[in-house]
Scaffold this motif. Sequence first.
Motif, mmCIF file in Angstrom:
data_model
loop_
_atom_site.group_PDB
_atom_site.id
_atom_site.type_symbol
_atom_site.label_atom_id
_atom_site.label_comp_id
_atom_site.label_asym_id
_atom_site.label_seq_id
_atom_site.Cartn_x
_atom_site.Cartn_y
_atom_site.Cartn_z
ATOM 1 N N SER A 122 0.815 -1.052 -0.186
ATOM 2 C CA SER A 122 0.034 -0.241 0.059
ATOM 3 C C SER A 122 0.685 1.218 0.107
ATOM 4 N N SER A 123 0.264 2.235 -0.460
ATOM 5 C CA SER A 123 1.096 3.689 -0.189
ATOM 6 C C SER A 123 1.261 4.324 1.163
ATOM 7 N N GLU A 124 1.730 5.437 1.017
ATOM 8 C CA GLU A 124 1.835 6.054 2.131
ATOM 9 C C GLU A 124 0.462 6.488 3.069
ATOM 10 N N ARG A 125 -0.503 6.352 2.362
ATOM 11 C CA ARG A 125 -1.775 6.715 2.892
ATOM 12 C C ARG A 125 -2.413 5.401 3.583
ATOM 13 N N GLY A 126 -1.867 4.332 3.490
ATOM 14 C CA GLY A 126 -2.366 3.013 3.999
ATOM 15 C C GLY A 126 -3.154 2.368 3.190
ATOM 16 N N ALA B 285 -6.665 1.104 1.930
ATOM 17 C CA ALA B 285 -8.318 1.379 1.760
ATOM 18 C C ALA B 285 -9.029 0.409 1.480
ATOM 19 N N ASP C 235 0.937 -3.024 4.605
ATOM 20 C CA ASP C 235 0.888 -1.581 4.722
ATOM 21 C C ASP C 235 2.297 -1.319 5.466
ATOM 22 N N GLN D 147 2.420 8.872 8.214
ATOM 23 C CA GLN D 147 1.828 8.634 6.801
ATOM 24 C C GLN D 147 2.331 9.559 5.649
ATOM 25 N N SER E 29 2.133 4.351 -5.354
ATOM 26 C CA SER E 29 2.890 5.524 -5.098
ATOM 27 C C SER E 29 4.275 5.439 -4.574
ATOM 28 N N GLY F 207 -4.826 7.785 -6.682
ATOM 29 C CA GLY F 207 -5.800 7.236 -5.682
ATOM 30 C C GLY F 207 -7.229 7.334 -5.978
ATOM 31 N N ARG G 89 -10.614 8.462 -3.005
ATOM 32 C CA ARG G 89 -10.655 10.018 -3.223
ATOM 33 C C ARG G 89 -12.035 10.287 -2.267
ATOM 34 N N GLU G 90 -11.849 11.426 -1.742
ATOM 35 C CA GLU G 90 -13.083 12.051 -0.857
ATOM 36 C C GLU G 90 -13.907 12.413 -1.760
#
Length: 233
Positions: free
Chosen positions: A40-44, A46, A67, A76, A109, A201, A205-206
């Motif tokens: 996973s990316s630095e955002r963890g 999902a 992760d 993160q 990423s 991502g 995304r939000e």
Amino acid sequence: MHFYRFLILILAVAATSARAELPDYQAFPAQGTQLLLWVSSERGRAEPEVQAAQKLAAHGVEVWSLDPLSAYFLPQLPRSMDAISQQDMADWLRSALAGGKQVSVLAVSRAAVPVLRAAASLDPAQRRQLGVVLMYPNLYTVAEPLAAPDYLDLGQLKGLRVRILQPRRSAATPWLPGLVDHLKVYGATVDPVILENLREGYWARETPTEFEIAEGHRMDGLLLRELKALGRK
């Protein structure tokens, strides 16, 4: 706890249960011949990534989902990926290759940095057995708008097969040719793939578009196609 010892522990747990329910590592067993190491990316990690891994397992592709920043208790941030132990990651790759399945890695990423550096520490025969899918990889030391970026030193990648998945709607898309050339300098065989109408991502995304939501639900299909492409030697 040393990461490699920790990994041995959680792999043992995974072997005796349907799935390892740990925050930084999850295993999705399957009876097929393919194994995907999902970093996973630095955002963890999902939730759509978990769902895609479950679907891949249903298709016969075993998935080990990691992760790394959570495993190392690191913040993160993209630069935190640079602190991941190259030796630990290489040991993980060797452990996967020793299992006898066709092994591929998906790195999202900045996770591309520890994965590629670990691949560089493998012997040439091991690298030739490995395929890597990089989702919008961040391999930059410096990246400023309207200027060509500087790239990280990665090490010897001769024999490594790499697929780069680059969302079209990204500020980094104009840099893709330079990124491909940079990886080729280190000896990798590289094939870029543009993901149309998507942003980095897109699955988490939000404020995703309807198309991004739909593509997030179809991520397993995208990865199955990429694994098939990697298998063509």
